[in-house]
Scaffold this active site. Sequence first.
Site, PDB file in Angstrom:
ATOM      1  N   HIS A  70       0.817  -1.212   0.000  1.00 20.31           N
ATOM      2  CA  HIS A  70       0.000   0.000   0.000  1.00 20.31           C
ATOM      3  C   HIS A  70       0.849   1.260   0.000  1.00 20.31           C
ATOM      4  O   HIS A  70       0.438   2.288  -0.550  1.00 20.31           O
ATOM      5  CB  HIS A  70      -0.939  -0.006   1.204  1.00 20.31           C
ATOM      6  CG  HIS A  70      -2.187  -0.802   0.981  1.00 20.31           C
ATOM      7  ND1 HIS A  70      -3.427  -0.238   0.797  1.00 20.31           N
ATOM      8  CD2 HIS A  70      -2.381  -2.136   0.893  1.00 20.31           C
ATOM      9  CE1 HIS A  70      -4.332  -1.177   0.610  1.00 20.31           C
ATOM     10  NE2 HIS A  70      -3.721  -2.347   0.663  1.00 20.31           N
ATOM     11  N   ASP A  71       2.021   1.203   0.590  1.00 17.18           N
ATOM     12  CA  ASP A  71       2.880   2.386   0.604  1.00 17.18           C
ATOM     13  C   ASP A  71       3.564   2.577  -0.744  1.00 17.18           C
ATOM     14  O   ASP A  71       3.554   3.672  -1.306  1.00 17.18           O
ATOM     15  CB  ASP A  71       3.933   2.266   1.707  1.00 17.18           C
ATOM     16  CG  ASP A  71       4.712   3.559   1.901  1.00 17.18           C
ATOM     17  OD1 ASP A  71       4.063   4.626   1.996  1.00 17.18           O
ATOM     18  OD2 ASP A  71       5.948   3.514   1.954  1.00 17.18           O
ATOM     19  N   VAL A  74       1.518   3.587  -4.122  1.00 21.40           N
ATOM     20  CA  VAL A  74       1.019   4.963  -4.180  1.00 21.40           C
ATOM     21  C   VAL A  74       2.198   5.936  -4.239  1.00 21.40           C
ATOM     22  O   VAL A  74       2.766   6.315  -3.224  1.00 21.40           O
ATOM     23  CB  VAL A  74       0.117   5.273  -2.972  1.00 21.40           C
ATOM     24  CG1 VAL A  74      -0.416   6.701  -3.057  1.00 21.40           C
ATOM     25  CG2 VAL A  74      -1.044   4.291  -2.915  1.00 21.40           C
ATOM     26  N   ASP A  78       7.660   5.741   0.600  1.00 25.09           N
ATOM     27  CA  ASP A  78       8.079   6.900   1.396  1.00 25.09           C
ATOM     28  C   ASP A  78       7.321   7.042   2.710  1.00 25.09           C
ATOM     29  O   ASP A  78       7.336   8.095   3.333  1.00 25.09           O
ATOM     30  CB  ASP A  78       7.913   8.182   0.580  1.00 25.09           C
ATOM     31  CG  ASP A  78       6.476   8.402   0.108  1.00 25.09           C
ATOM     32  OD1 ASP A  78       5.571   7.644   0.538  1.00 25.09           O
ATOM     33  OD2 ASP A  78       6.236   9.331  -0.682  1.00 25.09           O
ATOM     34  N   SER A  80       4.290   7.388   3.325  1.00 22.04           N
ATOM     35  CA  SER A  80       3.131   8.284   3.331  1.00 22.04           C
ATOM     36  C   SER A  80       1.922   7.577   3.939  1.00 22.04           C
ATOM     37  O   SER A  80       1.067   8.217   4.563  1.00 22.04           O
ATOM     38  CB  SER A  80       2.814   8.768   1.916  1.00 22.04           C
ATOM     39  OG  SER A  80       2.491   7.675   1.061  1.00 22.04           O
ATOM     40  N   PRO A 167      -5.270  -1.173  -6.628  1.00 21.57           N
ATOM     41  CA  PRO A 167      -6.369  -1.944  -7.226  1.00 21.57           C
ATOM     42  C   PRO A 167      -7.454  -2.268  -6.209  1.00 21.57           C
ATOM     43  O   PRO A 167      -7.176  -2.493  -5.027  1.00 21.57           O
ATOM     44  CB  PRO A 167      -5.669  -3.219  -7.702  1.00 21.57           C
ATOM     45  CG  PRO A 167      -4.231  -2.851  -7.858  1.00 21.57           C
ATOM     46  CD  PRO A 167      -3.971  -1.835  -6.789  1.00 21.57           C
ATOM     47  N   ASP A 247      -6.348 -19.121   2.217  1.00 21.41           N
ATOM     48  CA  ASP A 247      -5.707 -20.427   2.320  1.00 21.41           C
ATOM     49  C   ASP A 247      -6.113 -21.067   3.641  1.00 21.41           C
ATOM     50  O   ASP A 247      -5.712 -20.622   4.709  1.00 21.41           O
ATOM     51  CB  ASP A 247      -4.184 -20.248   2.239  1.00 21.41           C
ATOM     52  CG  ASP A 247      -3.412 -21.542   2.392  1.00 21.41           C
ATOM     53  OD1 ASP A 247      -4.036 -22.595   2.581  1.00 21.41           O
ATOM     54  OD2 ASP A 247      -2.173 -21.485   2.330  1.00 21.41           O
ATOM     55  N   ASP A 255       3.393 -19.540   1.243  1.00 19.15           N
ATOM     56  CA  ASP A 255       3.772 -20.702   0.441  1.00 19.15           C
ATOM     57  C   ASP A 255       2.938 -20.755  -0.825  1.00 19.15           C
ATOM     58  O   ASP A 255       2.151 -19.845  -1.107  1.00 19.15           O
ATOM     59  CB  ASP A 255       3.650 -21.997   1.254  1.00 19.15           C
ATOM     60  CG  ASP A 255       2.218 -22.281   1.716  1.00 19.15           C
ATOM     61  OD1 ASP A 255       1.281 -21.584   1.249  1.00 19.15           O
ATOM     62  OD2 ASP A 255       2.028 -23.180   2.547  1.00 19.15           O
TER      63      ASP A 255
END
Length: 327
Positions: A70-71, A74, A78, A80, A167, A247, A255
């Site tokens: 996620h960092d 975008v 950094d 954010s 996404p 899973d 895995d």
Amino acid sequence: MASADPFRLLGFFCLLLQLFSFFHIGNGELEMNYYRESCPKAEEIIRQQVETLYYKHGNTAVSWLRNLFHDCVVKSCDASLLLETARGVESEQKSTRSFGMRNFKYVKIIKDALEKECPSTVSCADIVALSARDGIVMLKGPKIEMIKTGRRDSRGSYLGDVETLIPNHNDSLSSVLSTFDSIGIDVEATVALLGAHSVGRVHCVNLVHRLYPTIDPTLDPSYALYLKKRCPTPTPDPNAVLYSRNDRETPMVVDNMYYKNIMAHKGLLVIDDELATDPRTAPFVAKMAADNGYFHEQFSRGVRLLSETNPLTGDQGEIRKDCRYVN
């Protein structure tokens, strides 16, 4: 014609070296063991804190892995993502794309340990990268070498860009491949990175469209019945703990079981089914399902690529004292 003065040539080359050094320092680069002089124990402190937090709160390791994605997707790796809403900053954590993310509070524990050892030295962005690396080990995934450091922290967030750049749970495979390609990650590495779903879980809010009013025909029928038991209503409460794991066999292990499941039409999301059947990705899925070592090799490569996405370095950004706030 008179020959060039060797002393003048030497002086010219020295000047060039000085200029190169100036610009190299100003722009900066990621490098291995960046803190070897400024904070020699930095990586060991992060590793110890990741281990301690894992044994106290097992799901933290999954959080560190999700934080990296996620960092870095975008704009830049950094940190954010870690900024809270304060001092004119609107936190990226407010986005619907951050739904279900947690354990941000434990980043402060890691940062405090580093500040005690080396004040204002180790960036929050490097904490994101290294905690992901060490968290993967706690999840019995590969020990990823060659994670470079030297990232700097942003002075703002990119909330307005999150919805576009990260996404959605049910975006198409083409959209996801395009997102990764835009940051320099090839199809093979993308397929491997999606293997992080092996330790993930999906809230029923993002599943029920495949179960109600009719079951998605691409789902294995017995698996669909299991999912309906996990998500018994088409309108689940987003604040309730209603989810299913990707899973069921090895839910806290990075895995290749994820690939085996999606080849058997036991994936949670639409993209899982597409990944196993699309000709662009299906060969990689089959190979990873058959060979855990190959999956770990490509997963490691993908994490390295992801962690080096457009970092701030040199004199860009800052080193935050508290990862939640700009200085």
